[in-house]
Design a protein around this motif. Structure first.
Motif, mmCIF file in Angstrom:
data_model
loop_
_atom_site.group_PDB
_atom_site.id
_atom_site.type_symbol
_atom_site.label_atom_id
_atom_site.label_comp_id
_atom_site.label_asym_id
_atom_site.label_seq_id
_atom_site.Cartn_x
_atom_site.Cartn_y
_atom_site.Cartn_z
ATOM 1 N N PRO A 1 -4.550 -10.454 -0.310
ATOM 2 C CA PRO A 1 -3.754 -10.126 -1.497
ATOM 3 C C PRO A 1 -4.468 -10.515 -2.775
ATOM 4 O O PRO A 1 -5.146 -11.546 -2.839
ATOM 5 C CB PRO A 1 -2.497 -10.988 -1.312
ATOM 6 N N GLY A 2 -4.348 -9.692 -3.788
ATOM 7 C CA GLY A 2 -4.887 -10.017 -5.115
ATOM 8 C C GLY A 2 -3.762 -9.989 -6.127
ATOM 9 O O GLY A 2 -3.247 -11.015 -6.555
ATOM 10 N N ARG A 3 -3.338 -8.755 -6.448
ATOM 11 C CA ARG A 3 -2.314 -8.566 -7.486
ATOM 12 C C ARG A 3 -1.070 -9.429 -7.271
ATOM 13 O O ARG A 3 -0.581 -10.088 -8.197
ATOM 14 C CB ARG A 3 -1.895 -7.094 -7.491
ATOM 15 N N SER A 4 -0.554 -9.435 -6.030
ATOM 16 C CA SER A 4 0.741 -10.088 -5.841
ATOM 17 C C SER A 4 0.622 -11.605 -5.962
ATOM 18 O O SER A 4 1.620 -12.287 -6.122
ATOM 19 C CB SER A 4 1.365 -9.697 -4.505
ATOM 20 N N VAL A 5 -0.607 -12.140 -5.925
ATOM 21 C CA VAL A 5 -0.780 -13.588 -6.102
ATOM 22 C C VAL A 5 -0.778 -13.951 -7.591
ATOM 23 O O VAL A 5 -0.100 -14.896 -8.002
ATOM 24 C CB VAL A 5 -2.100 -14.068 -5.454
ATOM 25 N N PRO B 1 8.083 -7.059 -4.080
ATOM 26 C CA PRO B 1 8.098 -7.073 -2.611
ATOM 27 C C PRO B 1 7.605 -8.418 -2.102
ATOM 28 O O PRO B 1 6.683 -9.007 -2.655
ATOM 29 C CB PRO B 1 7.132 -5.955 -2.222
ATOM 30 N N GLU B 2 8.259 -8.889 -1.068
ATOM 31 C CA GLU B 2 7.972 -10.217 -0.528
ATOM 32 C C GLU B 2 6.827 -10.197 0.476
ATOM 33 O O GLU B 2 6.854 -9.382 1.417
ATOM 34 C CB GLU B 2 9.202 -10.714 0.229
ATOM 35 N N PRO B 3 5.842 -11.092 0.338
ATOM 36 C CA PRO B 3 4.816 -11.199 1.382
ATOM 37 C C PRO B 3 5.437 -11.390 2.769
ATOM 38 O O PRO B 3 4.958 -10.809 3.754
ATOM 39 C CB PRO B 3 4.008 -12.435 0.975
ATOM 40 N N SER C 1 -3.428 0.008 -3.785
ATOM 41 C CA SER C 1 -2.895 -1.117 -4.549
ATOM 42 C C SER C 1 -1.563 -0.720 -5.170
ATOM 43 O O SER C 1 -1.369 0.432 -5.552
ATOM 44 C CB SER C 1 -3.905 -1.510 -5.626
ATOM 45 N N GLY C 2 -0.659 -1.692 -5.277
ATOM 46 C CA GLY C 2 0.637 -1.435 -5.886
ATOM 47 C C GLY C 2 1.668 -0.925 -4.889
ATOM 48 O O GLY C 2 2.595 -0.208 -5.256
ATOM 49 N N LEU C 3 1.544 -1.302 -3.623
ATOM 50 C CA LEU C 3 2.480 -0.818 -2.594
ATOM 51 C C LEU C 3 3.761 -1.652 -2.606
ATOM 52 O O LEU C 3 3.719 -2.859 -2.825
ATOM 53 C CB LEU C 3 1.839 -0.929 -1.201
ATOM 54 N N LEU D 1 -0.137 -5.262 -1.717
ATOM 55 C CA LEU D 1 1.269 -5.447 -2.037
ATOM 56 C C LEU D 1 1.420 -5.558 -3.557
ATOM 57 O O LEU D 1 0.705 -6.321 -4.201
ATOM 58 C CB LEU D 1 1.787 -6.715 -1.348
ATOM 59 N N GLY D 2 2.339 -4.779 -4.124
ATOM 60 C CA GLY D 2 2.455 -4.697 -5.578
ATOM 61 C C GLY D 2 3.410 -5.726 -6.147
ATOM 62 O O GLY D 2 3.880 -6.631 -5.452
#
Ligand SMILES: Cc1ncc(COP(=O)(O)O)c(C=O)c1O
Length: 411
Positions: free
Chosen positions: A271-275, A247-249, A199-201, A237-238
């Motif tokens: 995705p979790g965090r980036s949403v 960072p863009e999906p 997580s957090g990439l 994705l972070g």
């Protein structure tokens, strides 16, 4: 994206009114930001059915219901998250029971609920799925296998989940044998290879490396009579907690789609965090100021029992005064009130003008915030609110003192 159209916009007037009427600490989620957060993913992927929001990031029913309305699916890790997904309105077919360690009864609960797929990540889960597959209400049980690709990626060692020594999934060399076992079982249909790197990439190359490895497995499984139909690339994705360069999906989706050009396999994203991270804030009031290690510190009414990310990972979130400016050297600590020295919300801040009684907003707390809250020190968990331009409403009330001992008995 640099304009952060998926970030919460919470006005000082609204935050003051919330503090007066609901009290602090309180989590607030911006409806438009949640919708924008999932929209970025849908625009990038094209088909909402290829996205399974990772419920672990935020399981508030009102937030889940907003996401459900966008048409995406959901990835749940436990029977509890499964029940929440159903309560929020997700149809069973749009639910993936994900690749985290599961008991036999959890596998069985997923099967009986008729979820769209179960990702298995240990021999024990594989055998449980085979044993209970006949209870699946929709024909052969669609399953995936989680692969541990042996790649180091993640914002903190505890957030790296695809390493060779991680506790999740099968080593790549075990996959053919386990896939065969599933392919030859009655009423089971292996269809997906899954991984979740961490997580957090902020870069796509670890995903590309993992997909490369998956493609070699796909080749070796082609002859089993159950060819791989889907690659589930997990979440991870972070967001840029220190700035505005998330960072863009689309960057990830395009890179992986290019790699799969001409290969008849679908992609799934979890995705979790980036949403939802950008969509939430934690409102807290400063109780008093003190000195610690010769530096100024603010002790707040929110602590690590409400927001654990600093205590767990040293995560630093923006913390801003609801009124007033950031001033002076970045040396102020922001602490919680519990009886742990590690109860820290943030370090090295420019919060010199903040006085006892002032309100602070800890930003980007929409993911892994409330879901990680605890009742340690018998602190009732904070309320959760939904806000939009017109107002706000409490979607989960603050816990009462009686909530703290509900179900306990004195023998
Ligand atoms: C299997 C799986 N999928 C998806 C996620 C979501 O990750 P993130 O919130 O970093 O996108 C996680 C997080 O732990 C996970 O374990």
């Amino acid at each position: 994206m640099n304009n952060l159209s998926h970030a919460a916009r919470l006005s000082p007037d609204m935050l003051n009114a919330i503090a007066d009427e609901v009290g602090t600490p309180a989590y607030i989620y911006d409806v438009l930001a949640v919708e924008a957060g999932i929209r970025r993913w849908i625009d990038a992927v094209g088909d909402p059915a290829r996205i399974s929001f990772a419920a672990k990031a935020n399981t508030n029913l009102a937030v889940l219901a907003l996401l459900e309305r966008s048409g995406v699916g959901i990835e749940v890790a436990t029977p509890g998250e499964l029940a929440r997904a159903r309560a929020a309105g997700f149809p069973e077919g749009r639910i993936v029971l994900g690749g985290v360690p599961k008991s036999e009864s959890a596998v069985r609960a997923g099967i009986e609920a008729g979820v769209g797929m179960i990702v298995l990540q240990s021999g024990h889960e594989v055998e449980a799925a085979i044993r209970h597959a006949s209870s699946y209400p929709h024909g052969p049980l669609p399953v995936g296998l989680r692969v541990r690709p042996g790649i180091r990626a993640g914002a903190h060692p505890s957030l790296e989940t695809g390493r060779a020594d991680a506790k999740f999934g099968f080593a790549p060399d075990r996959i053919p044998e386990v896939w065969e076992r599933l392919a030859s079982a009655d009423r089971v249909r292996p269809r997906t290879l899954a991984f979740h790197l961490g997580s957090g990439l902020d870069a796509v190359d670890p995903y590309e490396q993992a997909v490369e490895l998956m493609l070699s497995l796909v080749k070796s499984l082609a002859a089993t009579g159950a060819p791989v139909a889907e690659l589930d690339v997990g979440g991870g994705l972070g967001i840029d907690y220190a700035g505005d360069r998330d960072p863009e999906p689309a960057m990830l989706v395009e890179a992986l789609a290019a790699r799969l050009e001409g290969v008849p396999i679908e992609l799934r994203f979890e995705p979790g965090r980036s949403v939802v991270a950008r969509a939430g804030g934690l409102l807290t009031r400063v109780l008093y100021r003190r000195e610690r290690n010769g530096r100024p510190a603010l002790v707040c009414d929110a602590g690590y029992t409400d927001f654990a990310r600093n205590a767990l990972y040293g995560a630093e979130h923006a913390i801003v005064p609801v009124e007033g400016e950031l001033t002076g050297e970045p040396i102020v600590e922001v602490l919680g009130p519990t009886c742990e020295s590690g109860d820290v919300l943030g370090t090295n801040r420019r919060l010199h003008a903040v006085r006892p009684g002032d309100l602070l907003l800890l930003r980007d707390a929409g993911a892994y915030g409330f879901v990680m809250a605890s009742n340690y020190n018998s602190r009732p968990r904070p309320p959760e609110l939904l806000a939009n331009r017109d107002g706000w409403k409490v979607v989960r009330p603050r816990e009462s003192l009686e909530d703290l001992w509900r179900g306990e008995v004195i023998s």
